[in-house]
Design an enzyme around this catalytic site. Structure first.
Site, short mmCIF file in Angstrom:
data_model
loop_
_atom_site.label_atom_id
_atom_site.label_comp_id
_atom_site.label_asym_id
_atom_site.label_seq_id
_atom_site.Cartn_x
_atom_site.Cartn_y
_atom_site.Cartn_z
N VAL A 233 0.13 -15.54 0.52
CA VAL A 233 -1.34 -15.49 0.65
C VAL A 233 -1.76 -14.13 0.08
CG1 VAL A 233 -3.32 -15.48 2.20
CG2 VAL A 233 -1.36 -16.92 2.73
N ASP B 38 6.09 -6.14 -11.75
CA ASP B 38 5.44 -5.88 -10.46
C ASP B 38 5.36 -7.16 -9.63
OD1 ASP B 38 4.34 -4.17 -8.60
OD2 ASP B 38 2.29 -4.33 -9.36
N GLU B 39 5.14 -6.98 -8.34
CA GLU B 39 5.07 -8.10 -7.38
C GLU B 39 6.34 -8.96 -7.50
OE1 GLU B 39 2.75 -7.87 -5.22
OE2 GLU B 39 1.06 -6.88 -6.18
N GLN C 98 8.62 -9.55 -5.54
CA GLN C 98 9.00 -10.36 -4.37
C GLN C 98 8.68 -11.83 -4.61
OE1 GLN C 98 6.48 -8.11 -4.27
NE2 GLN C 98 4.62 -9.10 -3.51
N GLY D 84 -3.68 -10.94 -0.69
CA GLY D 84 -4.66 -10.25 0.15
C GLY D 84 -4.44 -8.76 0.13
N ASP E 17 0.80 -1.23 0.00
CA ASP E 17 0.00 0.00 0.00
C ASP E 17 0.83 1.28 0.00
OD1 ASP E 17 -2.53 1.16 -0.10
OD2 ASP E 17 -2.67 1.38 2.07
N GLY F 260 2.18 2.49 -2.87
CA GLY F 260 2.10 3.12 -4.20
C GLY F 260 2.98 2.50 -5.26
N LYS F 261 3.47 1.30 -5.05
CA LYS F 261 4.41 0.68 -6.01
C LYS F 261 3.74 0.42 -7.37
CE LYS F 261 5.06 -2.84 -3.36
NZ LYS F 261 4.07 -2.44 -2.33
N1 LIG Z 1 -8.90 7.10 -2.34
C1 LIG Z 1 -7.62 7.39 -2.48
N2 LIG Z 1 -7.22 8.66 -2.67
C2 LIG Z 1 -5.91 8.97 -2.81
N3 LIG Z 1 -4.91 8.07 -2.79
C3 LIG Z 1 -5.26 6.80 -2.61
C4 LIG Z 1 -6.60 6.37 -2.45
N4 LIG Z 1 -6.60 5.03 -2.30
C5 LIG Z 1 -5.32 4.65 -2.35
N5 LIG Z 1 -4.51 5.72 -2.53
C6 LIG Z 1 -3.04 5.74 -2.65
O1 LIG Z 1 -2.64 4.56 -3.30
C7 LIG Z 1 -1.58 3.96 -2.58
C8 LIG Z 1 -1.61 2.47 -2.84
O2 LIG Z 1 -1.28 2.30 -4.20
P1 LIG Z 1 -0.83 0.90 -4.81
O3 LIG Z 1 -0.11 1.25 -6.06
O4 LIG Z 1 -2.02 0.02 -4.94
O5 LIG Z 1 0.17 0.37 -3.68
P2 LIG Z 1 1.14 -0.88 -3.64
O6 LIG Z 1 1.30 -1.41 -5.04
O7 LIG Z 1 2.43 -0.36 -3.06
O8 LIG Z 1 0.50 -1.87 -2.71
C9 LIG Z 1 -1.84 4.35 -1.15
O9 LIG Z 1 -0.66 4.40 -0.38
C10 LIG Z 1 -2.38 5.76 -1.30
O10 LIG Z 1 -1.30 6.68 -1.37
C1 LIG Z 2 3.42 -9.46 3.59
C2 LIG Z 2 2.93 -10.48 2.61
C3 LIG Z 2 2.19 -10.10 1.52
N1 LIG Z 2 1.74 -11.04 0.65
C4 LIG Z 2 0.92 -10.63 -0.50
C5 LIG Z 2 -0.29 -9.80 -0.20
C6 LIG Z 2 -0.50 -9.03 -1.50
O1 LIG Z 2 -1.29 -9.85 -2.36
C7 LIG Z 2 0.93 -8.89 -2.05
C8 LIG Z 2 1.51 -7.50 -1.88
O2 LIG Z 2 0.87 -6.64 -2.76
P1 LIG Z 2 0.96 -5.01 -2.64
O3 LIG Z 2 0.58 -4.57 -4.02
O4 LIG Z 2 2.37 -4.66 -2.27
O5 LIG Z 2 -0.02 -4.61 -1.60
O6 LIG Z 2 1.73 -9.82 -1.34
C9 LIG Z 2 2.07 -12.37 0.83
O7 LIG Z 2 1.70 -13.24 0.01
N2 LIG Z 2 2.81 -12.75 1.90
C10 LIG Z 2 3.24 -11.85 2.81
O8 LIG Z 2 3.93 -12.26 3.80
#
Ligand SMILES: Nc1ncnc2c1ncn2[C@@H]1O[C@H](COP(=O)(O)OP(=O)(O)O)[C@@H](O)[C@H]1O
Ligand SMILES: Cc1cn([C@H]2C[C@H](O)[C@@H](COP(=O)(O)O)O2)c(=O)[nH]c1=O
Length: 217
Positions: free
Chosen positions: A171, A86-87, A89, A173, A12, A14-15
């Site tokens: 997992v 992406d993803e 990891q 989520g 969460d 912003g990646k």
């Molecule tokens: N309703 C919203 N308004 C503004 N920014 C948002 C909103 N919902 C999510 N975000 C932004 O999106 C980010 C998550 O983006 P995302 O690319 O999905 O993250 P990641 O790939 O790192 O898990 C949050 O940290 C926040 O900054």
């Molecule tokens: C910590 C952790 C995360 N995951 C999974 C959960 C999400 O599906 C992704 C991360 O996605 P994001 O775009 O960075 O939010 O990884 C997992 O499988 N195992 C873990 O320990």
């Protein structure tokens, strides 16, 4: 010289949004990219952001060989200027080695995005190899925050709001939304201090409501 870059941050942070922006900016200048993702929350073969944007992607299974995939595209008349991964990891160590080879021997920029550590604070295999091999490891500038307001550095897995420390590494989520009931299994980003103490937002809230508990800090 082409680069292998690893953009990392907690869940969460912003990646995926940055991955989509980066792809957009390169495409707007006529460059041709190849987009990969693995176990995206929105489903197979897609790269999606919580801001609502998504784009088709090549699903990275354990069997995918990045070197063969890119060489295959080039030798059948395709063009590849950069990769968005992406993803990352979830990629295997060998797949990250293939990405480094693509950057070095095909002069194709490789931009990887992923979380560093799992819910047990252990490096994911793909992230470990990226830290070892990347030309640059960059931390996202938009900081995800712990419930206490400090910068979140760790990913906690929760069951009904309680942090868990055992289970499968992968997992798929989402982070819990405070406006809806916590899903049975979810994630929450925490600062190290609160990750160590297993103090999720739900636990902190419950503690604050109970007159019997000692002050946490
Ligand atoms: N309703 C919203 N308004 C503004 N920014 C948002 C909103 N919902 C999510 N975000 C932004 O999106 C980010 C998550 O983006 P995302 O690319 O999905 O993250 P990641 O790939 O790192 O898990 C949050 O940290 C926040 O900054
Ligand atoms: C910590 C952790 C995360 N995951 C999974 C959960 C999400 O599906 C992704 C991360 O996605 P994001 O775009 O960075 O939010 O990884 C997992 O499988 N195992 C873990 O320990």
């Amino acid at each position: 010289m082409a680069e292998l870059v690893f953009y990392s941050g907690t869940m969460d942070s912003g990646k995926s949004t940055l991955a989509l922006q980066l792809d957009h900016n390169h495409r707007a200048r006529g460059r041709v990219g190849r987009i990969y993702s693995s176990h995206d929350r929105a489903g197979e073969a897609v790269l999606s952001s919580r801001l609502g944007l998504a784009t088709p992607a090549i699903e990275v299974s354990e069997r995918l060989d990045f070197w063969r995939d890119v060489v295959g595209e080039l030798t059948t008349g395709g063009r590849v200027d950069y990769l968005v991964c992406d993803e990352a990891q979830f990629y295997t160590s060998a797949q990250v080695d293939q990405l480094a080879k693509v950057a070095d021997e095909l002069s194709i920029d490789v931009y990887c995005f992923g979380i560093l550590t799992d819910f047990r604070t252990r490096l994911f295999p793909g992230s470990l190899r990226l830290v070892e091999l990347a030309d640059r490891v960059l931390t996202l500038q938009v900081e995800a925050l712990c419930w206490c307001g400090a910068r979140a550095t760790h990913n906690a897995r929760t069951t009904d709001g309680e942090m868990v420390t055992e289970g499968e590494v992968i997992v798929v989520g989402d982070v819990d939304d405070p406006d809806r009931p916590a899903p049975q299994i979810g994630y929450e980003v925490l600062c190290r201090r609160h990750h160590r103490k297993r103090m999720t937002a739900a636990r902190a809230k419950a503690g604050a409501l109970s007159p019997d508990v000692l002050p946490f800090d």
